[in-house]
Design an enzyme around this catalytic site. Structure first.
Site, PDB file in Angstrom:
ATOM      1  N   GLU A  49     101.670   2.684 -18.411  1.00 47.52           N
ATOM      2  CA  GLU A  49     100.456   2.838 -19.218  1.00 47.52           C
ATOM      3  C   GLU A  49     100.621   2.207 -20.606  1.00 47.52           C
ATOM      4  OE1 GLU A  49      99.485   6.917 -20.053  1.00 47.52           O
ATOM      5  OE2 GLU A  49      97.551   6.379 -20.952  1.00 47.52           O
ATOM      6  N   GLU A  60     100.507   4.656 -31.373  1.00 50.09           N
ATOM      7  CA  GLU A  60     101.403   5.511 -30.575  1.00 50.09           C
ATOM      8  C   GLU A  60     102.663   4.802 -30.120  1.00 50.09           C
ATOM      9  OE1 GLU A  60      99.769   8.052 -27.525  1.00 50.09           O
ATOM     10  OE2 GLU A  60      97.860   8.065 -28.565  1.00 50.09           O
ATOM     11  N   ASP A  88      94.040   3.330 -19.654  1.00 50.50           N
ATOM     12  CA  ASP A  88      93.474   4.463 -20.395  1.00 50.50           C
ATOM     13  C   ASP A  88      92.384   3.914 -21.321  1.00 50.50           C
ATOM     14  OD1 ASP A  88      93.011   6.352 -22.495  1.00 50.50           O
ATOM     15  OD2 ASP A  88      94.930   7.322 -22.093  1.00 50.50           O
ATOM     16  N   HIS A 104      92.950   4.085 -25.173  1.00 49.86           N
ATOM     17  CA  HIS A 104      93.864   3.076 -25.730  1.00 49.86           C
ATOM     18  C   HIS A 104      93.229   1.681 -25.666  1.00 49.86           C
ATOM     19  CE1 HIS A 104      96.948   6.063 -26.075  1.00 49.86           C
ATOM     20  NE2 HIS A 104      97.016   6.260 -24.775  1.00 49.86           N
ATOM     21  N   HIS A 117      92.791   6.692 -16.963  1.00 48.41           N
ATOM     22  CA  HIS A 117      92.551   7.831 -17.854  1.00 48.41           C
ATOM     23  C   HIS A 117      91.192   7.585 -18.484  1.00 48.41           C
ATOM     24  CE1 HIS A 117      96.940   9.359 -18.501  1.00 48.41           C
ATOM     25  NE2 HIS A 117      96.358   9.890 -17.441  1.00 48.41           N
ATOM     26  N   ARG A 153      88.602  10.217 -28.020  1.00 51.40           N
ATOM     27  CA  ARG A 153      89.444  10.965 -27.081  1.00 51.40           C
ATOM     28  C   ARG A 153      88.816  12.278 -26.627  1.00 51.40           C
ATOM     29  NH1 ARG A 153      96.023  10.323 -26.866  1.00 51.40           N
ATOM     30  NH2 ARG A 153      95.824   9.336 -24.846  1.00 51.40           N
ATOM     31  N   GLU A 209      91.721  12.649 -19.338  1.00 46.06           N
ATOM     32  CA  GLU A 209      92.773  12.973 -20.309  1.00 46.06           C
ATOM     33  C   GLU A 209      92.093  13.040 -21.684  1.00 46.06           C
ATOM     34  OE1 GLU A 209      97.257  11.500 -20.935  1.00 46.06           O
ATOM     35  OE2 GLU A 209      95.761  10.160 -21.789  1.00 46.06           O
TER      36      GLU A 209
HETATM   37  C1  LER Z   1      99.457   9.139 -24.518  1.00 44.98           C
HETATM   38  O1  LER Z   1      98.591   8.846 -25.534  1.00 44.98           O
HETATM   39  C2  LER Z   1      98.793   8.943 -23.217  1.00 44.98           C
HETATM   40  O2  LER Z   1      97.735   8.370 -23.110  1.00 44.98           O
HETATM   41  C3  LER Z   1      99.484   9.497 -22.068  1.00 44.98           C
HETATM   42  O3  LER Z   1      98.744   9.300 -20.913  1.00 44.98           O
HETATM   43  C4  LER Z   1     100.852   8.896 -21.978  1.00 44.98           C
HETATM   44  O4  LER Z   1     101.592   9.355 -20.943  1.00 44.98           O
HETATM   45 MN    MN Z   2      96.653   8.213 -21.228  1.00 46.90          MN
END
Ligand code: LER
Ligand code: MN
Length: 283
Positions: free
Chosen positions: A154, A160, A187, A190, A213, A219, A248
């Site tokens: 990921e 991060e 994700d 991100h 994600h 978020r 997430e």
């Molecule tokens: C951390 O920000 C994240 O997105 C998690 O899924 C990392 O494992």
């Molecule tokens: Mn993530």
């Protein structure tokens, strides 16, 4: 059918993270099933902190699949990293991931390497750090194949991690195409920071993507921020994505509302029904 997974945090140290549910396993699973999720993702302190028997019994009770298991606690709580300049730390990180894959193998679940990619410190040469990462991910991908687990890498946003921030970089740096069981986790939170266009990045990565994600720009649950999920859904449709969409997200304003918002957005943009087909025909 779209498979939706809810993140469940069982690690006391990780509870302030972006995870939908953080009650005990049974209560979190009960709530996830009640909200309409078909699976859960587990965030655990370590692979030996959970029992396969208990997890199996609970998943069966609520008819839930185990989608994926995160390894982030290995980095956040134990300081393990696949790009540490310390060989012993890298070896411990590899062992932590193998133990997690062992656990995941019982359930046909995937294992995520996100935070575990670590941070390249200023005294470490990036090319060297990439070679450590490539070597350990290659080794882990081969183990994953034997354990019948998909290893998900990921990319994280720059605040991060400074290792791999974009899908394309992960494909290049890790020689992704060389390993059948090594895939990408995209994700949207991100990606909103790092990718020029989320839809295009998904389209370009194509079948390298095996997990999503689903989180909004802040978020929070999809629909509570400004990401264009229509664009995300269209890109996923173009690549014939049939994996999990995993929420997430922060439990904002509470877990139930965040779960409901996720489902609302899912039904609006990801689930194709007669109304979707009608409206696309009218255009
Ligand atoms: C951390 O920000 C994240 O997105 C998690 O899924 C990392 O494992
Ligand atoms: Mn993530």
């Amino acid at each position: 059918m779209t498979k939706m997974s809810a993140t469940v945090c069982l690690s006391p140290e990780m509870k302030s993270g972006p995870f939908l549910f953080s009650d005990d396993l049974a209560e979190s699973c009960r709530q996830a099933a009640a909200a309409g999720f078909s699976g859960v993702d587990l965030i655990i302190s370590s692979p030996d902190s959970v029992s396969t028997t208990v997890v199996e019994r609970t998943l069966t009770k609520y008819t839930l699949a185990l989608g994926a298991i995160g390894t982030g606690a290995g980095f956040v709580c134990k300081g393990l990293s696949l790009t540490s300049p310390d060989r012993i730390v890298r070896e411990e990180a590899i062992k932590y991931v193998i133990d997690t894959m062992d656990f995941a193998g019982h359930f046909g679940a995937s294992v995520i390497i996100g935070s575990m990619q670590g941070q390249i410190d200023k005294n470490t040469d990036r090319t060297l750090a990439y070679s450590w990462l490539r070597e350990s991910i290659g080794y882990l991908a081969e183990k994953a194949e034997k354990l019948r687990v998909v290893l998900l890498f990921e990319p994280l946003n720059r605040y991060e991690s400074n290792v791999i921030n974009r899908l394309e970089d992960a494909i290049d740096v890790l020689n992704l195409q060389d390993f059948s069981n090594l895939k990408l986790l995209a994700d949207t939170f991100h990606m909103n920071v790092e990718e020029q266009k989320i839809g295009e990045a998904i389209h370009k990565a194509g079948e390298a993507i095996a997990y999503i994600h689903l989180a909004d720009s802040n978020r929070r649950a999809a629909g509570f921020g400004h990401i264009d999920f229509q664009e995300v859904a269209q890109a996923l449709e173009m690549i014939n994505y049939d994996g999990f969409l995993s929420a997430e997200v922060f439990p904002y304003p509470n877990a139930q509302c965040a779960a409901m918002k996720t489902m609302e957005t899912l039904n609006k943009v990801f689930v194709k029904g007669p109304s979707h087909e009608d409206s696309s025909r009218k255009r």
